[in-house]
Motif scaffolding. Structure first.
Motif: not given
Length: 575
Positions: A293-295, A297, A313, A316-318, A337
């Motif tokens: 889980n990413l908040s 980038d 996401l 955030g972006g990857v 996302g």
């Protein structure tokens, strides 16, 4: 004037009391003058042996009754041996040179210890406010306790046994290729700095990090909680493996230079900065019990391969520099996302893509950074996926960037090359001595808009001896920015075999070296451990003179000088 004199007398009184109270209430005192080899054993419960005076002690001490104690004075060079049971207390204010040492006693170190192996025995305790150096291993055995407020260094391994508790408020370091192992149900709380070798967290173990933490390879079946909100809180210079039941929760940025393999566990980043997660190599998710889980980038320098697990996401972006590969039997979204954003590329950009099911990507923007125009024809995407132009996400395409030591001109060259630029304003060159805290060295104007190869360069004319870290910050015209990966540059300080000499003459401390040591930190301590002077200095022409603001009282002082790669410690006497 009378009040000032009285205050100085009071300060001197308390300093003297402190020195003599270090080893007081003694049942037996060994007074050292020169060299003393007297051995002694406790004769009853609560028996206290004191070693005082000034010189070298080579005898043996035995503490086998209940609540026995030994106290080693600040002017003692202890080269003897101690045998103590787990009901005893060892207190050191001096310099101890030990072979391989293991004890379950209560150990309090206020001085300096050097050993060929140091073990806090099962259920024992160690409180360190001084310096401990092990030329091989350092072990905190099962159910033992370590409280470190000073410096601990281990060359080959650092081990925390099961159910042990370690609190670090100072500095702990182990060799780059050494092993750092945390046993089941052990708890490590880091409020200071830790620079470790190959880290292994066993199931049920916990690291709570409030300071700075760096490691070589990192393997976890336990829990890692980072509460440091700095963008450079965690640095792993190697590969990472997450196993089932492991958790990695971070409020700050994480940089990993190698590959990451997640065969289970949860990774959650609440950090909302640009570089919430940087992975220099590949990210492989191989198990359905994996959740990421990413908040903020993330940037993946290699491939993102998903054969099991899920990634969410949360705004955030990857950026995937290589291939985005998804091959699972999941009937629901694998990477999802918070909803497409109409072409701003806040989802995933990739070099190439291969997915088995259209619904494995949902509520995302996607972009082929190698050929943006081909994004719509790469795959059949879910209806919730929007294709976008990568230029808004990648204003500058770097061909490469590097640093080089130029000893002839006494500088470090920072060089970088771009293949295309869109709305690029300028570049900032940043530097760090610890890999965490960066500062601006200077800036270079960008081309703005270009489809040609452009070469850039910047010279650091004040190179740091030893290891330094560089990165390039690219700033767009609208103020958005992105960083390159961190570049590590070694600049030899030519001080192998350097010796420091320290003397005091007429109130002036004189340092001299037989080789150039450059900049560093000079510290002067009283024998009681109080800091008398601390300042960053530059040693010019092999010497440095210090005239303290206040006259030094008579007695013994400890002089420490540290630069990036070396440290020197000397005792001086003020008459």
């Amino acid at each position: 004037m009378q009040k000032v004199v009285l205050s100085l007398l009071a300060l001197l009184y308390f300093s003297v009391v402190n020195v003599y109270s270090q080893c007081s209430s003694c049942d037996y005192t060994i007074t050292v003058s020169g060299t003393n080899s007297t051995s002694h054993s406790s004769s009853s419960d609560g028996y206290k042996i004191c070693i005082t005076g000034s010189g070298t002690y080579t005898g043996s001490i035995s503490l086998w009754n209940s609540n026995d104690a030994v106290c080693i004075g600040e002017n003692i060079d202890f080269q003897g041996s101690i045998g103590a049971n787990d009901a005893s207390t060892i207190t050191n204010y001096g310099d101890m040179s030990l072979g391989w040492f293991s004890s379950s006693a209560t150990f309090i170190n206020e001085g300096t210890i050097t050993s060929s192996g140091f073990t806090v025995g099962s259920s024992g305790s160690l409180t360190n406010r001084g310096t401990i150096t092990s030329t091989s291993s350092f072990t905190v055995n099962s159910s033992a306790t370590l409280i470190n407020e000073g410096t601990v260094t281990a060359s080959t391994s650092f081990t925390i046994g099961s159910n042990a508790t370690v609190t670090n408020d100072g500095s702990i370091t182990s060799g780059f290729t050494s092993s750092f192992t945390i046993g089941s149900s052990a708890i490590l709380t880091n409020n200071g700095s830790m620079d470790m070798g190959n880290t292994s967290l066993y199931s049920g173990s916990t690291i709570d990090n409030y300071g700075t933490f760096s490691s070589h390879d990192f393997t976890s079946s336990g829990d890692f909680n980072n509460y440091n909100t700095d963008g450079n809180a965690i640095y792993i210079d190697g590969n990472v493996n997450f196993y089932s039941n492991s958790t990695f929760d971070t409020d700050g940025g994480v940089e990993i230079t190698g590959n990451v393999t997640a065969s289970g566990g949860d990774f959650t980043s609440t950090y909302t900065g640009d570089d919430a997660l940087i992975i220099g190599g590949n990210l492989e998710m191989t198990n359905n019990n994996t959740d990421i889980n990413l908040s903020g980038d993330a940037e993946i320098g290699g491939n993102l391969s998903v054969t099991g697990g899920f990634m969410t996401l949360n705004g955030g972006g990857v950026i995937v520099e290589g291939q985005l590969y998804i091959n699972t039997n999941a009937s629901n979204a694998v990477i999802s996302g918070a909803g497409s954003s109409g072409g701003s590329c806040e989802g995933i950009s990739y070099g190439s893509i291969s997915i088995t099911h259209s619904n494995t990507l949902t509520d995302l923007d996607v972009c082929n950074s190698s050929d943006p125009d081909a994004t719509t024809s790469d795959e059949t995407f879910d209806a919730s996926v929007t294709t976008c132009n990568c230029s808004s996400l990648l204003p500058v395409e770097f061909i490469g960037y590097t640093t080089t030591a130029d000893y002839e001109n006494e500088l470090v060259k920072v060089s970088w090359t771009t293949s295309s630029e869109t709305n690029s304003a300028y570049f900032e060159i940043e530097k760090s001595t610890d890999g965490y805290n960066f500062y601006k060295l200077g800036e270079v104007s960008a081309m703005g808009d270009s489809q040609n190869i452009v070469y850039y360069g910047f010279n650091d004319t004040n190179p740091t001896y030893g290891k330094a870290y560089y990165r390039i910050k690219q700033i767009d015209i609208d103020g958005t920015y992105a960083y390159t990966d961190v570049m590590v540059q070694h600049y030899e300080n030519k001080v192998a075999g350097a010796e420091m000499y320290a003397t005091v003459s007429e109130g002036t401390l004189e340092l001299s070296f037989n080789k150039n040591v450059g900049e560093g930190t000079l510290e002067l301590f009283s024998v009681g451990g109080q800091i008398v002077f601390q300042q960053n200095i530059e040693v010019d022409n092999y010497t440095y003179s210090l005239q303290p603001d206040k006259s030094l009282a008579s007695g013994i002082y400890i002089v420490k000088f540290n630069n990036i790669e070396n440290n020197w410690v000397k005792k001086v006497k003020v008459d």
